[in-house]
Structure formats: C-alpha cells, structure tokens
Design an enzyme around this catalytic site. Structure first.
Site, PDB file in Angstrom:
ATOM      1  CB  SER A  48      -0.964  -0.027   1.182  1.00  0.00           C
ATOM      2  OG  SER A  48      -1.874   1.034   1.122  1.00  0.00           O
TER       3      SER A  48
ATOM      4  CG  ASP B 172      -2.535   4.035  -2.618  1.00  0.00           C
ATOM      5  OD1 ASP B 172      -3.309   3.965  -3.592  1.00  0.00           O
ATOM      6  OD2 ASP B 172      -2.639   3.293  -1.617  1.00  0.00           O
TER       7      ASP B 172
ATOM      8  CG  ASP C  74      -6.054   0.998  -1.496  1.00  0.00           C
ATOM      9  OD1 ASP C  74      -5.185   1.894  -1.457  1.00  0.00           O
ATOM     10  OD2 ASP C  74      -6.126   0.095  -0.643  1.00  0.00           O
TER      11      ASP C  74
ATOM     12  CG  ASP D 198      -2.678  -0.654  -2.916  1.00  0.00           C
ATOM     13  OD1 ASP D 198      -2.455   0.519  -2.563  1.00  0.00           O
ATOM     14  OD2 ASP D 198      -3.456  -1.415  -2.303  1.00  0.00           O
TER      15      ASP D 198
END
Length: 448
Positions: A99, A241, A245, A243
C-alpha cells in the site's frame, strides 16, 4: 520461522523485503490461505514494486502446494482485484502490495469469494494457520495449476462508467492531471478519464515501481507535484498510491486538498443520486456525518480498516462509505476502496454544480484534523486509555476500536495500527490549534 519483525495481522502480512519479509514467509502465508479455502481458484495480483515479481513465485508455490488453481492477473489496482474475483468466480485472491509504505516494503492482502478484503474473523483463522498450522499440503497428483485469465480491467471501468452520466461529465470539458507515482493504477485512470470525455495530463503513470515521491498520497508528500495542476491549466489533479486504492486531490489553483475531502465530496454527490445510509470509520472526519444528516440519511461508524467498513456497510445496506485516507467504497462497483469511482463521482459533482474544486471543498463543513503517531508498546495502551478518560470525563466514550472520545465539537481517537508498529492519535476540532492541543495532551499521556 522468525516473524518477530514481520507485521502479521488479520489484514495480511507486511514487512521489509529481504529482512522481515523473506520468501518463505510468503510461501507459508499463501499456503495458509489455500488451507483455509480448501483449494479452488485463487487470483494473484501485485502492485508495481519490483519485489512483487519475486513474491509472486513464492505465492504460486504456496497456493499450488495446497491444491489451488492459481490465475495470475498481473499488475492491477487493488479494487480491480476485488471485481475480478467476482467476475471470474474465484474463491479468493492475494494482492501483493504494501500500500502506502516505502519501496523496501511489501506484503500480502487477502480477498474472499465476495471480492472484499477478508473480514477480521477469517483473517484471524489464516493468521493462526500461518503461525502454528496445520497446513494442508496436497499430494503429488492433486497439486494445483497455474494460468492466466482474460483481461480484467475493462470490467472495472465499465462498472464505474455506469454509475454516472458520462455525457454530463464530458460536457464539463475537464482537463485532469493524473499522477500514478509509478504504481499499479495509472493506466486505468488515464483510460477511465478519457472515457469520461476528459483531457488527461499524465505523470508517472507507467507501472514501473519507481516512486517519484513518497508513496502515501497526503499533502505533505505532494508539494513538488501540486504546481503541475495549475501550470498545465487543469481543473483537478488526481494522485494515486502504489496499489491504487486511495485518491488524493489537488485543486485548480495547485493547492493540495486534505485526503479527508475525497470521501466527503464523493458522499455529497452519491446522496444526490440516492438517499441511504453512510458508513465511515472512527478516524474519519465529522464532515461526513454532517453531510449525511443534511441529506436526511443515517450515518454510522465502524472500526478502522476496510473490512470493518464493508461489514458495517453490508449490515446497514449503505449506499456509500469509505475511509478518510482517500478511500471511497461504492457497493455498486465493488467492496474495495476505489479511487476510480471517486474520480467519477467528484467530476460529476463539479459538472452538475458548475463549480471549481476549490469552491466545492470550501463549501464542505469546516473542521481541522491532525493525525499523529507514537512508537508505544501495545501493552501500555490499557493504562493510557484510563488516563485519557479521566482527562476528558464528560466526553462520550467508544471502545469499539481503541478509544474514541467525543466532545460537543471535537473528537479524539487513539488506537494501535494494524499495519505499522505504532499508536495513532487523531483529533478533529473547529480549529487547528484546538486539534493540536488535543493531540499534544493525548500524546503526552500515551507516550508517558
């Protein structure tokens, strides 16, 4: 296996590659998921971090060793993984991502059959299997297979486009700046915005894992990026970001917008489409509660964590929810934080109201939030919570997730992080000084 430095939680595992996150940990965690699922089809995806390819092979080994049929969907945004699970009728999925953590980190995030991040109860079972077993390895003639399914991105984009009027957004003739920061989400963002009739100015949208700035998309990390929006005559800037999300916004003047405003703006527009319940977590701004009440809708809070928000959304049949880190959850699209539906909803709000982003943000309820963190042993929190309650004896107390104290026009939330070895102290109040004072006083108690 030494897991003393590896962060193992009901959300998955996360650590520094080559140090606290060795490949054997990834193999075992994948095998724990395979044991829990008792085989079946499992999707594997990753963000763009270079270490993801190495971990992918370890995860394939762990899943196949427990009899799972593995399908590799490649580098994908995290919300796309959730949609793909349902589209491909998979038993679950693993997203290889850390993340918002820096490049040396990586980790595994787990999904269930419903396309949502696994809830805490299921995550706890897998955690126990990882740490103590038993792992159910398949015999030689029942070892799983590996394959590559059809393209999965198009379905995600189509689901988002169905939730708004493409013609209305296109009529706004928006010029949108997108910074993918070398992560997984840039290409889908560019394609989606083009489908909405926007002119796109893109930066760092290659999925190369090279982070041009710190991974967490908060205003403090975007000072070098923000001027690009006004310099290129854009109406809005969208930053993802690694990833993909989370969605951070930059207004047309080049000013960074608080990540809390992303969910608030999306909620404001969604409640214009349909009235219904709203769910956010306990550390998310009170302005969402104000917006829900203004629309005559029910408002709820959950424990921090995407799975907890989703569980509460399902329970109350919410029409929208999310977390104040820039994560919008729209159940019409999926049960994962989704920056793409966030973009579509916010652009629709701009188009329908005919107002620039800066004005829409200024019209939101006004609060000041401060997020701080301290390195404190979890064992000390119980004593600290007692002292915090005595410090503010008239505040309403909620112990669903750490300790939350609510005053007449302020709140304070203290909790141990699920993904980092820290304690978070977050406060919101009418002014920055008041929020700072709350954090300072609470932090002094927590840190001793």
């Amino acid at each position: 296996m030494n897991t003393s430095e590896l962060i193992v939680s009901v959300s998955g595992i996360r650590g520094i590659v080559g140090e606290s996150l060795p490949p054997d940990a990834a193999v075992r965690f994948a095998a724990a998921l395979g044991t829990y699922l008792k085989g079946g089809k499992v999707l594997v995806s990753r963000d763009s971090r270079p270490s993801g390819d190495m971990l992918r092979h370890a995860i394939f080994a762990g899943l196949m060793a427990t009899g799972c049929a593995v399908e590799d969907i490649g580098i994908q945004p995290t919300p796309t993984v959730g949609i793909a699970v349902r589209t491909l009728n998979a038993a679950g999925a693993i997203q290889i991502t850390a993340s918002h953590n820096p490049s040396p980190w990586n980790g595994l995030k787990l999904f269930g059959r419903d396309g949502a991040v696994l809830p805490a109860a299921a995550g706890l079972e897998i955690k126990k299997l990882f740490e103590a077993g038993p792992i159910s390895f398949a015999p030689w003639d029942r070892v799983g297979s590996a394959g590559v399914p059809p393209n999965v991105e198009e379905d995600h984009a189509e689901r988002v486009l169905k939730q708004v009027s493409v013609a209305t957004v296109a009529a706004g003739q928006f010029r949108v700046f997108v910074d993918g920061n070398g992560g997984a989400g840039g290409p889908l963002a560019v394609d989606l915005l083009a489908s909405l009739g926007c002119e796109v100015v893109q930066l760092n949208c290659e999925q190369n894992g090279v982070f041009a700035h710190e991974a967490e998309p908060i205003p403090a990390h975007l000072t070098d990026i923000a001027p690009w929006v006004s310099q290129h005559g854009c109406h809005v800037g969208c930053v993802l970001d690694p990833d993909a999300d989370r969605l951070a916004l930059i207004d047309e003047t080049g000013a960074c917008v608080s990540e809390e405003a992303t969910v608030a703006l999306a909620i404001k527009y969604r409640l214009r489409q349909d009235r219904g319940a709203v769910v956010v977590n306990m550390s998310t701004s009170r302005m969402n509660e104000d917006l829900a009440k203004l629309a005559g809708c029910e408002f709820y809070r959950s424990a921090v964590g995407e799975a907890n928000v989703v569980e509460k959304m399902r329970a109350v049949k919410a029409v929208i929810g999310g977390e104040g880190n820039g994560g919008v959850i729209d159940p019409r699209v999926g049960w994962v934080r989704d920056p793409y539906v966030g973009m579509a909803l916010i652009l629709s709000l701009m188009a329908e109201e005919g107002k620039p982003l800066s004005q829409l943000v200024a019209e939101l309820p006004t609060y000041s939030m401060l997020k701080t963190k301290f390195t404190v042993a979890r064992e000390r929190l119980g004593e600290a919570f007692g002292k915090l309650e005595k410090k503010w004896p008239t505040a309403a107390k909620d112990t669903l997730d750490g300790l939350r104290l609510d005053g007449p026009d302020w709140w304070l939330h203290v909790r141990a992080s699920n993904t980092e070895p820290i304690v978070r102290v977050i406060a919101e109040a009418p002014t920055a000084d008041a929020a700072r004072q709350l954090c300072d006083e609470a932090g002094a108690i927590v840190s001793g």
